[in-house]
Motif scaffolding. Sequence first.
Motif, PDB file in Angstrom:
ATOM      1  N   ASN A 505     -13.669   9.758  13.482  1.00 40.37           N
ATOM      2  CA  ASN A 505     -14.271  10.075  11.912  1.00 40.37           C
ATOM      3  C   ASN A 505     -13.180  10.619  10.982  1.00 40.37           C
ATOM      4  O   ASN A 505     -12.986  11.611  10.535  1.00 40.37           O
ATOM      5  CB  ASN A 505     -15.143  11.161  11.874  1.00 40.37           C
ATOM      6  CG  ASN A 505     -16.605  11.028  12.832  1.00 40.37           C
ATOM      7  OD1 ASN A 505     -17.427  10.350  12.151  1.00 40.37           O
ATOM      8  ND2 ASN A 505     -16.437  11.332  14.202  1.00 40.37           N
ATOM      9  N   PRO A 506     -11.810   9.620  10.868  1.00 41.56           N
ATOM     10  CA  PRO A 506     -10.804   9.901  10.114  1.00 41.56           C
ATOM     11  C   PRO A 506     -11.104  10.187   8.700  1.00 41.56           C
ATOM     12  O   PRO A 506     -10.410  10.821   7.910  1.00 41.56           O
ATOM     13  CB  PRO A 506      -9.711   8.527  10.128  1.00 41.56           C
ATOM     14  CG  PRO A 506     -11.034   7.529  10.501  1.00 41.56           C
ATOM     15  CD  PRO A 506     -12.122   8.302  11.346  1.00 41.56           C
ATOM     16  N   SER A 507     -12.136   9.633   7.915  1.00 44.14           N
ATOM     17  CA  SER A 507     -12.462   9.777   6.696  1.00 44.14           C
ATOM     18  C   SER A 507     -12.882  11.132   6.378  1.00 44.14           C
ATOM     19  O   SER A 507     -13.146  11.656   5.188  1.00 44.14           O
ATOM     20  CB  SER A 507     -13.410   8.698   6.047  1.00 44.14           C
ATOM     21  OG  SER A 507     -14.636   8.882   6.992  1.00 44.14           O
ATOM     22  N   ARG A 508     -13.431  11.989   7.307  1.00 43.47           N
ATOM     23  CA  ARG A 508     -14.075  13.222   7.043  1.00 43.47           C
ATOM     24  C   ARG A 508     -13.076  14.140   7.160  1.00 43.47           C
ATOM     25  O   ARG A 508     -12.853  14.896   8.402  1.00 43.47           O
ATOM     26  CB  ARG A 508     -15.189  13.395   8.247  1.00 43.47           C
ATOM     27  CG  ARG A 508     -16.192  12.388   8.306  1.00 43.47           C
ATOM     28  CD  ARG A 508     -16.803  12.148   6.931  1.00 43.47           C
ATOM     29  NE  ARG A 508     -17.418  13.440   6.261  1.00 43.47           N
ATOM     30  CZ  ARG A 508     -18.090  13.211   5.052  1.00 43.47           C
ATOM     31  NH1 ARG A 508     -18.242  12.304   4.654  1.00 43.47           N
ATOM     32  NH2 ARG A 508     -18.774  14.447   4.593  1.00 43.47           N
ATOM     33  N   HIS A 509     -12.229  14.526   6.291  1.00 47.63           N
ATOM     34  CA  HIS A 509     -10.925  15.290   6.044  1.00 47.63           C
ATOM     35  C   HIS A 509     -11.116  16.572   6.706  1.00 47.63           C
ATOM     36  O   HIS A 509     -10.447  17.194   7.228  1.00 47.63           O
ATOM     37  CB  HIS A 509     -10.139  15.086   4.929  1.00 47.63           C
ATOM     38  CG  HIS A 509     -10.039  13.732   4.381  1.00 47.63           C
ATOM     39  ND1 HIS A 509      -8.941  12.853   5.132  1.00 47.63           N
ATOM     40  CD2 HIS A 509     -10.334  12.930   3.522  1.00 47.63           C
ATOM     41  CE1 HIS A 509      -8.749  11.528   4.686  1.00 47.63           C
ATOM     42  NE2 HIS A 509      -9.816  11.847   3.390  1.00 47.63           N
ATOM     43  N   ILE A 510     -12.107  17.304   5.680  1.00 51.10           N
ATOM     44  CA  ILE A 510     -12.189  18.787   6.034  1.00 51.10           C
ATOM     45  C   ILE A 510     -12.762  19.038   7.162  1.00 51.10           C
ATOM     46  O   ILE A 510     -12.411  19.774   8.122  1.00 51.10           O
ATOM     47  CB  ILE A 510     -13.515  19.320   4.759  1.00 51.10           C
ATOM     48  CG1 ILE A 510     -12.820  19.184   3.391  1.00 51.10           C
ATOM     49  CG2 ILE A 510     -13.698  20.604   5.301  1.00 51.10           C
ATOM     50  CD1 ILE A 510     -13.621  19.551   2.411  1.00 51.10           C
ATOM     51  N   VAL A 512     -12.353  16.989  10.064  1.00 49.87           N
ATOM     52  CA  VAL A 512     -11.142  16.648  11.234  1.00 49.87           C
ATOM     53  C   VAL A 512     -10.335  17.716  10.965  1.00 49.87           C
ATOM     54  O   VAL A 512     -10.014  18.457  12.132  1.00 49.87           O
ATOM     55  CB  VAL A 512     -10.570  15.359  10.760  1.00 49.87           C
ATOM     56  CG1 VAL A 512      -9.527  15.086  11.756  1.00 49.87           C
ATOM     57  CG2 VAL A 512     -11.678  14.242  11.128  1.00 49.87           C
ATOM     58  N   ASN A 513      -9.690  18.261   9.906  1.00 52.64           N
ATOM     59  CA  ASN A 513      -8.950  19.413   9.880  1.00 52.64           C
ATOM     60  C   ASN A 513      -9.372  20.800  10.578  1.00 52.64           C
ATOM     61  O   ASN A 513      -8.605  21.646  11.140  1.00 52.64           O
ATOM     62  CB  ASN A 513      -8.600  19.613   8.433  1.00 52.64           C
ATOM     63  CG  ASN A 513      -7.519  18.549   7.842  1.00 52.64           C
ATOM     64  OD1 ASN A 513      -6.763  17.785   8.662  1.00 52.64           O
ATOM     65  ND2 ASN A 513      -7.568  18.357   6.620  1.00 52.64           N
ATOM     66  N   ARG A 516      -9.473  20.206  14.518  1.00 56.98           N
ATOM     67  CA  ARG A 516      -8.240  20.231  14.702  1.00 56.98           C
ATOM     68  C   ARG A 516      -7.643  21.651  14.931  1.00 56.98           C
ATOM     69  O   ARG A 516      -6.959  22.124  15.813  1.00 56.98           O
ATOM     70  CB  ARG A 516      -7.026  19.257  13.920  1.00 56.98           C
ATOM     71  CG  ARG A 516      -5.742  19.443  14.517  1.00 56.98           C
ATOM     72  CD  ARG A 516      -4.914  18.479  13.379  1.00 56.98           C
ATOM     73  NE  ARG A 516      -5.239  17.174  13.669  1.00 56.98           N
ATOM     74  CZ  ARG A 516      -5.884  16.318  12.715  1.00 56.98           C
ATOM     75  NH1 ARG A 516      -5.931  17.152  11.529  1.00 56.98           N
ATOM     76  NH2 ARG A 516      -6.412  15.284  12.523  1.00 56.98           N
ATOM     77  N   GLN A 537     -15.582  25.274   5.309  1.00 54.26           N
ATOM     78  CA  GLN A 537     -15.570  24.909   6.762  1.00 54.26           C
ATOM     79  C   GLN A 537     -16.490  25.138   7.660  1.00 54.26           C
ATOM     80  O   GLN A 537     -17.200  24.511   8.390  1.00 54.26           O
ATOM     81  CB  GLN A 537     -14.200  25.640   7.330  1.00 54.26           C
ATOM     82  CG  GLN A 537     -12.980  25.072   6.636  1.00 54.26           C
ATOM     83  CD  GLN A 537     -11.698  25.650   7.528  1.00 54.26           C
ATOM     84  OE1 GLN A 537     -11.692  26.681   8.411  1.00 54.26           O
ATOM     85  NE2 GLN A 537     -10.503  25.168   7.449  1.00 54.26           N
ATOM     86  N   GLU A 540     -19.224  22.951   6.562  1.00 53.48           N
ATOM     87  CA  GLU A 540     -19.226  21.293   7.196  1.00 53.48           C
ATOM     88  C   GLU A 540     -19.563  21.259   8.678  1.00 53.48           C
ATOM     89  O   GLU A 540     -19.789  20.417   9.145  1.00 53.48           O
ATOM     90  CB  GLU A 540     -17.837  20.867   6.757  1.00 53.48           C
ATOM     91  CG  GLU A 540     -17.074  20.673   5.353  1.00 53.48           C
ATOM     92  CD  GLU A 540     -17.563  19.143   5.003  1.00 53.48           C
ATOM     93  OE1 GLU A 540     -17.785  18.325   5.940  1.00 53.48           O
ATOM     94  OE2 GLU A 540     -18.132  19.059   3.898  1.00 53.48           O
TER      95      GLU A 540
END
Length: 604
Positions: A505-510, A512-513, A516, A537, A540
């Motif tokens: 899911n690379p397009s879901r920036h918030i 994924v961050n 991580r 956060q 999300e």
Amino acid sequence: MDHYIVSARKYRPSTFDSVVGQKALTSTLRNAIASGRLAHSYLFCGSRGVGKTSCARIFAKTINCLNPTPNGEACNECDSCRAFNAGNSMNIIELDAASNNGVDSIRELVDQVQVPPSMGKYRVFIVDEVHMLSSAAFNAFLKTLEEPPSYVIFILATTEKHKIIPTILSRCQIYDFNRITVRDIIEHLAHVAQSEGFTAEPAALNVIARKADGAMRDALSIFDQVAASSRGNITYQSAIDNLNVLDHRYYDRLLDCFLGSKVLESWLVYKEIRDHGFDSHTLVTGLADYFRDLMVALDPSTICLLEADDEARAAMQTAASKCHPEFIYRAMNLCNEADLNYRTASNKQFLVELTLAKICQLSSPSPDEKRGGGEGQLQKIDTAATTRPAVAKESVQNVPAGSAQAPAQQAVQTQRATPAQEPATSHIVAAAPPPPQYTPQVRPAGKPRVTLAGNTPRFSISGNNPTSSPAGQGSEATSQPAVKRDTPIDTERLHAAWKEFMKANPSRHILVNTMRASFPSLTQGTTYRMMVENEKQHQEMTEALPAILKYLRETLANDLLEIAIEINQGEASPHTWNERQVLAHMIENRPILKDFIDTFGLTL
């Protein structure tokens, strides 16, 4: 040969009865004259060509008439009326404020106010386009406008009332002139055509009236133009050819294409329109107006909103009867979007063609209803739908026969193979982990979607509200495992699956961050805790948690896995430090770094 006079001047109203489309206003003026209750200043407001200056002249002529008629009209026989009709009356002074907008012009006007009328009772000053006066001229005019001599009446006319200062407005009686309706314009144009000995089709007069946009002067000018080109035989075809108006029949043909989902045929009609020299934006705006007219023609109670003659209204009612309101709503929305995006589009032809294709796709394939299907989204291609069951069958065969998850796996694969049962709000794409107990279904359109079966609510990372799926419906009723799986959870495998979900899911920036920055940590049993730094956060992760849990439970073969999301109430995590916090931490652990920064004068 007689001197030619254009219709706008020849048929200019000379009595209150001949004013078109302003019956309420002219009735008020006549009553004021009959009762002798005349104000010292009036302000006539309205768009161009609606009769402001004409009414001002008629009003000035009537109040000075020596023998007015019982219904409040001028007699046209006394000396005052004859002087006015000849254009040499000394009691009526007109001033064009657009070209006389300075203080000196107003001072000359004030000087003329001191001269009493030579004939009749009043001296009337008509100031046209009064909003063009400068601020200094307005201020110089205030005192005279507020307290003029008893024999003076001011009539100010403007098309832009909002530009007049409030102190002027407060000193005047304000009359707002309406735009003249299409029906009134058609009736007046028919009278003019009959007086001139022309033949005119009602459809042609309707085109002229709509083109005039509520202005009678514009309508008469256009009428003269069409009459000259057609030599007095004013037909519908001559009107649309001369005025460069898009033929209404093009819209009817496009509607047939829309209702029949004929995309390519609609493009051919569009090409034909372009070949006739019409701009693409003209088609977009005209099509939007056409759908609006279809909407008001659906109900007899709203057809009065359609500005057209009876014949055109009947034709629009027939066309509207073929459509469902939902189809028209969505078509209007698509036309509006195309209109907004037209100026910024690099390929305008493609934008229009795409809009036509979307409107064609609104038509439902079901023969028993005429409702639109899917907010202008293109429908799925049938060939792709026919390949899905085969893919699902192969995936089911790969499940070990002795596995306890085989029935549930088969139900989930069958559910994904049916387009009608796919959750419309799911946008999460998860990669398949290596363990054999979870085999993701590959969809023809791209990566697999993470879907939830049974009684579990469906969630979307896009922020849509979850929708619950009723129990016991379709294949979802059989996809719930009969026995809870409780395979021991390996932390390394859990973290590996966590990373795989982030990669998918690379397009879901918030999201994924956030994942991580905080991996789940064990609290007790099969319950894990995840710390986030703020409300965004938390929101999300809360929305995505059902899909994440589904993926992790399938990967780890443990249906008891739970993750609690908490907001960090203590100090900020190093993952969320800013540059200065990072630098302070480095200096605290390596004091020599401060000397290095001071020596070279380094800054952030």
